[in-house]
Design a protein around this motif. Structure first.
Motif, short mmCIF file in Angstrom:
data_model
loop_
_atom_site.label_atom_id
_atom_site.label_comp_id
_atom_site.label_asym_id
_atom_site.label_seq_id
_atom_site.Cartn_x
_atom_site.Cartn_y
_atom_site.Cartn_z
N SER A 48 0.58 -1.47 -0.12
CA SER A 48 0.03 -0.24 0.05
C SER A 48 1.18 1.51 -0.64
N VAL A 49 0.26 2.25 -0.83
CA VAL A 49 0.80 3.63 -0.25
C VAL A 49 -0.11 4.70 0.12
N THR A 50 0.76 5.39 0.94
CA THR A 50 -0.01 5.88 2.41
C THR A 50 0.94 6.93 2.54
N ARG A 51 0.47 8.41 2.73
CA ARG A 51 0.65 9.71 3.49
C ARG A 51 0.92 10.18 4.48
N SER A 52 2.05 10.10 5.02
CA SER A 52 2.55 11.02 6.74
C SER A 52 2.57 12.72 6.43
N ALA A 53 3.01 12.73 5.31
CA ALA A 53 3.37 13.66 5.18
C ALA A 53 2.05 14.99 4.99
N MET A 54 2.71 16.28 4.99
CA MET A 54 1.59 17.18 5.18
C MET A 54 1.11 17.91 3.93
N ALA A 55 -0.01 17.48 2.53
CA ALA A 55 -0.23 17.98 1.36
C ALA A 55 -0.54 19.21 1.21
N THR A 56 0.40 20.03 0.58
CA THR A 56 0.33 21.31 -0.25
C THR A 56 -0.67 21.72 -0.97
N GLU A 57 -0.96 20.77 -1.98
CA GLU A 57 -1.77 20.54 -3.19
C GLU A 57 -2.81 20.17 -3.51
N GLY A 58 -3.43 18.92 -2.39
CA GLY A 58 -4.30 18.07 -2.31
C GLY A 58 -4.71 16.63 -1.75
N ALA A 59 -3.07 16.01 -2.28
CA ALA A 59 -2.93 14.92 -2.20
C ALA A 59 -3.49 14.10 -3.25
N ASP A 60 -4.22 14.28 -4.35
CA ASP A 60 -4.02 13.04 -4.98
C ASP A 60 -3.74 13.65 -6.57
N GLY A 61 -3.91 12.43 -6.94
CA GLY A 61 -2.84 12.88 -7.86
C GLY A 61 -2.20 11.62 -8.79
N ASP A 62 -1.34 10.98 -9.85
CA ASP A 62 -0.55 10.30 -10.43
C ASP A 62 0.76 9.84 -9.75
N ILE A 63 0.52 8.72 -8.93
CA ILE A 63 2.00 8.08 -8.53
C ILE A 63 2.58 7.77 -9.49
N TYR A 64 4.16 7.94 -9.29
CA TYR A 64 5.09 7.32 -9.40
C TYR A 64 6.09 6.31 -8.91
N ILE A 65 6.40 4.60 -8.99
CA ILE A 65 7.50 4.04 -8.06
C ILE A 65 8.53 4.04 -8.59
N ALA A 66 9.90 3.64 -8.61
CA ALA A 66 11.20 2.94 -9.31
C ALA A 66 11.72 2.47 -8.45
N VAL A 67 12.45 1.32 -8.77
CA VAL A 67 12.89 0.36 -7.71
C VAL A 67 14.87 0.56 -8.68
N PHE A 68 15.48 0.66 -7.88
CA PHE A 68 16.64 0.85 -8.17
C PHE A 68 17.91 -0.63 -7.67
N ASP A 69 18.90 -0.54 -7.96
CA ASP A 69 20.26 -1.78 -8.02
C ASP A 69 20.91 -0.98 -6.79
N ARG A 70 21.34 0.21 -6.74
CA ARG A 70 21.57 1.19 -5.99
C ARG A 70 20.51 2.54 -5.07
N ASP A 71 20.91 2.84 -4.59
CA ASP A 71 20.34 3.99 -3.93
C ASP A 71 20.46 5.36 -4.97
N PRO A 72 19.31 5.56 -5.05
CA PRO A 72 19.48 7.01 -6.01
C PRO A 72 19.70 8.24 -5.62
N VAL A 73 19.60 8.50 -4.40
CA VAL A 73 19.68 9.25 -3.36
C VAL A 73 21.52 9.40 -3.09
N LEU A 74 22.42 8.42 -3.36
CA LEU A 74 23.48 8.64 -2.73
C LEU A 74 24.48 8.21 -3.85
N ASP A 75 23.63 7.99 -4.63
CA ASP A 75 24.98 7.04 -5.55
C ASP A 75 24.07 7.42 -7.08
N MET A 76 22.98 9.47 -7.51
CA MET A 76 22.74 8.98 -8.38
C MET A 76 23.25 8.87 -10.36
N ALA A 77 24.50 8.79 -9.99
CA ALA A 77 25.10 8.59 -11.26
C ALA A 77 25.01 7.28 -11.64
#
Length: 170
Positions: A48-77
């Motif tokens: 399931s996808v849930t929301r705990s962050a306070m939405a600024t735009e209504g919290a309705d829209g398309d959701i995109y999910i991506a699974v990576f072989d390594r952490d893209p935040v720490l090793d984007m390249a």
């Protein structure tokens, strides 16, 4: 610019802003990923996808999910997408709301994968052009601190992972 590059250039930039003083140098894109042996078979992630962050735009829209072989935040390249999902017109506007998701055809391996999801809360991504999709100001996304959520998919078949959209891009 590809979806992955655009998405994670924004996430990475935001992570550095949130961190204030950057990282301590412990993470390196040249660090070995450990045992990368792959078992035979394919797997899926469901949950399931849930929301705990306070939405600024209504919290309705398309959701995109991506699974990576390594952490893209720490090793984007070097991060490579191994699976992706898309939920059209998801509504997480009420407290406790959730939507089901599934990402299929993920290669099985002993090492963890890394997942990031975002909701196009301000409805400005062209869903017909997912290669250029990426979050911008006001969109909800999933992070674990200043890194991606990790999940191990070490056997064929379904694996469960619930995703929480716990951050909002400033």
């Amino acid at each position: 610019m590809s979806c992955v590059k655009r998405f994670f250039s924004v996430v990475l930039g935001t992570s550095f802003l949130l961190a204030g003083c950057g990282d301590d140098g412990a993470a390196s894109s040249d660090a070995p990923m450990g045992d990368m042996s792959v078992a035979s078979g394919r797997a899926s992630l469901t949950g399931s996808v849930t929301r705990s962050a306070m939405a600024t735009e209504g919290a309705d829209g398309d959701i995109y999910i991506a699974v990576f072989d390594r952490d893209p935040v720490l090793d984007m390249a070097n991060a490579v997408v191994v699976g992706a999902g898309f939920l059209e017109d998801a509504d997480l506007s009420t407290d406790g709301a959730m939507v089901a998701y599934e990402v299929d055809d993920i290669p099985v391996r002993a090492e963890p994968y890394f997942l990031i999801a975002f909701m196009d809360d301000n409805d400005n991504v062209d869903a017909s052009d997912p290669d250029n999709a990426g979050p911008d100001s006001g969109d909800l996304l999933s992070l674990r601190g200043l890194a991606s959520v990790s999940v191990t998919v070490d056997a064929p078949g379904p694996h469960e992972l619930d995703i929480d959209l716990n951050s909002v891009l400033p």
